[in-house]
Scaffold this motif. Structure first.
Motif, PDB file in Angstrom:
ATOM      1  N   UNK A 165       0.831  -1.201   0.000  1.00 28.45           N
ATOM      2  CA  UNK A 165       0.000   0.000   0.000  1.00 28.45           C
ATOM      3  C   UNK A 165       0.871   1.259   0.000  1.00 28.45           C
ATOM      4  N   UNK A 166       1.970   1.247   0.738  1.00 29.77           N
ATOM      5  CA  UNK A 166       2.858   2.407   0.771  1.00 29.77           C
ATOM      6  C   UNK A 166       3.522   2.629  -0.583  1.00 29.77           C
ATOM      7  N   UNK A 167       3.898   1.539  -1.246  1.00 24.53           N
ATOM      8  CA  UNK A 167       4.483   1.661  -2.581  1.00 24.53           C
ATOM      9  C   UNK A 167       3.470   2.264  -3.542  1.00 24.53           C
ATOM     10  N   UNK A 168       2.217   1.858  -3.422  1.00 25.10           N
ATOM     11  CA  UNK A 168       1.157   2.418  -4.268  1.00 25.10           C
ATOM     12  C   UNK A 168       0.996   3.915  -4.036  1.00 25.10           C
ATOM     13  N   UNK A 169       1.063   4.337  -2.776  1.00 28.95           N
ATOM     14  CA  UNK A 169       0.903   5.760  -2.462  1.00 28.95           C
ATOM     15  C   UNK A 169       2.065   6.583  -3.007  1.00 28.95           C
ATOM     16  N   UNK A 170       3.265   6.018  -2.957  1.00 26.56           N
ATOM     17  CA  UNK A 170       4.437   6.722  -3.504  1.00 26.56           C
ATOM     18  C   UNK A 170       4.336   6.802  -5.022  1.00 26.56           C
ATOM     19  N   UNK A 171       3.786   5.747  -5.632  1.00 26.62           N
ATOM     20  CA  UNK A 171       3.691   5.698  -7.097  1.00 26.62           C
ATOM     21  C   UNK A 171       2.641   6.665  -7.637  1.00 26.62           C
ATOM     22  N   UNK A 172       1.633   7.002  -6.853  1.00 25.09           N
ATOM     23  CA  UNK A 172       0.545   7.846  -7.349  1.00 25.09           C
ATOM     24  C   UNK A 172       1.035   9.194  -7.889  1.00 25.09           C
ATOM     25  N   UNK A 173       1.753  10.003  -7.105  1.00 23.39           N
ATOM     26  CA  UNK A 173       2.203  11.289  -7.660  1.00 23.39           C
ATOM     27  C   UNK A 173       3.219  11.139  -8.781  1.00 23.39           C
ATOM     28  N   UNK A 174       4.016  10.073  -8.734  1.00 25.13           N
ATOM     29  CA  UNK A 174       5.028   9.859  -9.771  1.00 25.13           C
ATOM     30  C   UNK A 174       4.365   9.555 -11.107  1.00 25.13           C
ATOM     31  N   UNK A 175       3.409   8.621 -11.103  1.00 26.30           N
ATOM     32  CA  UNK A 175       2.747   8.262 -12.357  1.00 26.30           C
ATOM     33  C   UNK A 175       1.886   9.405 -12.886  1.00 26.30           C
ATOM     34  N   UNK A 176       1.207  10.123 -11.995  1.00 24.10           N
ATOM     35  CA  UNK A 176       0.394  11.265 -12.412  1.00 24.10           C
ATOM     36  C   UNK A 176       1.234  12.314 -13.122  1.00 24.10           C
ATOM     37  N   UNK A 177       2.344  12.679 -12.500  1.00 25.92           N
ATOM     38  CA  UNK A 177       3.162  13.778 -13.024  1.00 25.92           C
ATOM     39  C   UNK A 177       3.937  13.382 -14.274  1.00 25.92           C
ATOM     40  N   UNK A 178       4.514  12.180 -14.304  1.00 30.04           N
ATOM     41  CA  UNK A 178       5.330  11.787 -15.450  1.00 30.04           C
ATOM     42  C   UNK A 178       4.479  11.527 -16.690  1.00 30.04           C
ATOM     43  N   UNK A 179       3.259  11.001 -16.504  1.00 29.89           N
ATOM     44  CA  UNK A 179       2.387  10.757 -17.652  1.00 29.89           C
ATOM     45  C   UNK A 179       2.070  12.080 -18.356  1.00 29.89           C
ATOM     46  N   UNK A 180       1.680  13.071 -17.588  1.00 35.04           N
ATOM     47  CA  UNK A 180       1.343  14.370 -18.160  1.00 35.04           C
ATOM     48  C   UNK A 180       2.575  15.045 -18.748  1.00 35.04           C
ATOM     49  N   UNK A 181       3.673  15.005 -18.023  1.00 32.72           N
ATOM     50  CA  UNK A 181       4.926  15.632 -18.469  1.00 32.72           C
ATOM     51  C   UNK A 181       5.408  15.040 -19.786  1.00 32.72           C
ATOM     52  N   UNK A 182       5.429  13.711 -19.880  1.00 31.89           N
ATOM     53  CA  UNK A 182       5.942  13.053 -21.078  1.00 31.89           C
ATOM     54  C   UNK A 182       5.135  13.361 -22.313  1.00 31.89           C
TER      55      UNK A 182
END
Length: 224
Positions: free
Chosen positions: A146-163
């Protein structure tokens, strides 16, 4: 002074990109102005900009109600504002001489972190210890996942839009050099520009929908 340094401001040991800040404030101003113009003379039968805004707001409200329940109305202004800001930001770099605030990872990561922080604060506010307890379900060791999922949330959100936004802006400049002369003006000027406009809409919608989904975990009523 190097050109890159001229666009940066050091404050309390932190570096601020002045160009990104300028573009962000310009986009916010455009969103505010469009909102004022669209709602200045409301008509029973909407037309023009009012009609566009009503379609956007109606569509997003339906998604918010379906995903977040009765509490969703409290967060509709935030999510609708987020969508409008992202939409104009994604298109901003298509204007000659401008650059999209969302082509900078810092902007996207800041928005993503805002959503995730809101999720946890709201989860604790509405659900209390039950919200903390769900991290350890169905078994205590699951808290690591669950903690890994929470860390991944902002990373995936930001990198998807950025890329996607960076790729679109780069290809507008690169395609004319790669394609034959007969296509050099057609694709960058019409087809690819239209595609980038479409991608801007899709990415703003995806970011907003994912943000809505995350917030729903913290505010949704289990009895609904």
């Amino acid at each position: 002074m190097p050109e890159s340094a001229a666009h940066e401001l050091m404050l309390f040991g932190l570096s601020f990109n002045l160009e990104t800040l300028e573009m962000t404030w310009m986009v916010m101003a455009v969103v505010v102005i469009l909102s004022i113009v669209a709602t200045r003379n409301l008509k029973l039968v909407p037309a023009g900009l009012q009609n566009i805004f009503e379609m956007v707001i109606t569509g997003l409200n339906s998604q918010i109600n379906a995903n977040m329940g009765k509490r969703g109305a409290l967060f509709a202004p935030f999510l609708i504002s987020l969508f409008l800001f992202l939409l104009i930001s994604n298109w901003w770099g298509l204007i000659p001489g401008m650059s999209s605030p969302t082509n900078t990872l810092n902007t996207n990561l800041g928005l993503a972190l805002l959503v995730v922080v809101m999720l946890h604060v709201l989860g604790l506010y509405y659900k209390g210890t039950k919200y903390i307890k769900h991290f350890f379900e169905p078994f205590a060791p699951f808290v690591i996942i669950k903690l890994i999922e929470e860390i991944a949330k902002p990373i995936t959100l930001s990198f998807r839009l950025f890329g996607n936004i960076v790729a679109g802006e780069l290809l507008i400049h690169i395609l004319p050099k790669l394609l034959p002369n007969i296509f050099a003006e057609i694709i960058p000027g019409v087809v690819w520009l239209a595609f980038c406009v479409f991608v801007g809409v899709v990415q703003a919608f995806v970011f907003t929908m994912l943000s809505m989904s995350y917030l729903a975990d913290g505010v949704s009523d289990e009895n609904e």
